[in-house]
Motif scaffolding. Structure first.
Motif: not given
Ligand code: HEC
Length: 137
Positions: A30-47
């Protein structure tokens, strides 16, 4: 030294009684996935997956929240759907949607210089899904 360490790990495992069956390892993915999410998805889908991230300002379609996927799907996290959607394997409602096809573009922000091979990417995507599942309401 190596033996000592091994013994220590063994003891911690016994204390936690959970080394092989999930919770501890899951927390890591989950922690690793959060790192990916933050870099690839957060800009569009929110932090936190709440939708309408900062990049939405430039888009015609507002990126939906991803934390409510489970709620919108009768209380069941649609892991397979999310995986296929992110990999561009599902037809989009709107073909001109700005949502990237990640199987084509790769994880450009995690690996700005390229270089991630298939297995690494597969693990990253699996971790990303674990993260998304963990943030559902
Ligand atoms: C450039 C902005 C952008 C980025 C980056 C982006 N998305 Fe999206 N995403 C969208 C938009 C806009 C939609 C809604 C339109 C559509 O369905 O194509 C969407 C839709 C989705 C949906 C469908 C949600 C639903 O309720 O049907 C999922 C799942 C999703 N995105 C996951 C992700 C994941 C995971 C990442 C990161 C790996 C990501 N997106 C990165 C813009 C983006």
């Amino acid at each position: 030294m190596h033996l000592k360490l091994t013994a220590l790990v063994g003891v911690s495992c016994a204390l936690l009684s959970a080394c092989s069956d999930g919770p501890v390892e899951r927390a890591d993915t989950v922690r690793e996935g959060q790192r990916v999410y933050a870099k690839e998805c957060a800009a569009c889908h929110g932090v936190r997956g709440e939708g309408a991230g900062p990049a939405s300002l430039h888009l015609d379609v507002v990126p939906p929240d991803l934390a409510g996927l489970k709620q919108r799907n009768d209380g069941y996290f649609p892991r397979e759907f999310v995986s296929r959607f992110v990999m561009g394997r599902l037809e989009k409602d709107d073909p001109s949607s700005p949502m990237p096809d990640f199987s084509a573009v790769g994880l450009r922000h995690v690996y700005p210089n390229g270089g991630a091979d298939g297995e690494v990417l597969e693990t990253d995507f699996a971790n990303l899904l674990d993260y998304l599942e963990a943030i559902q309401w």
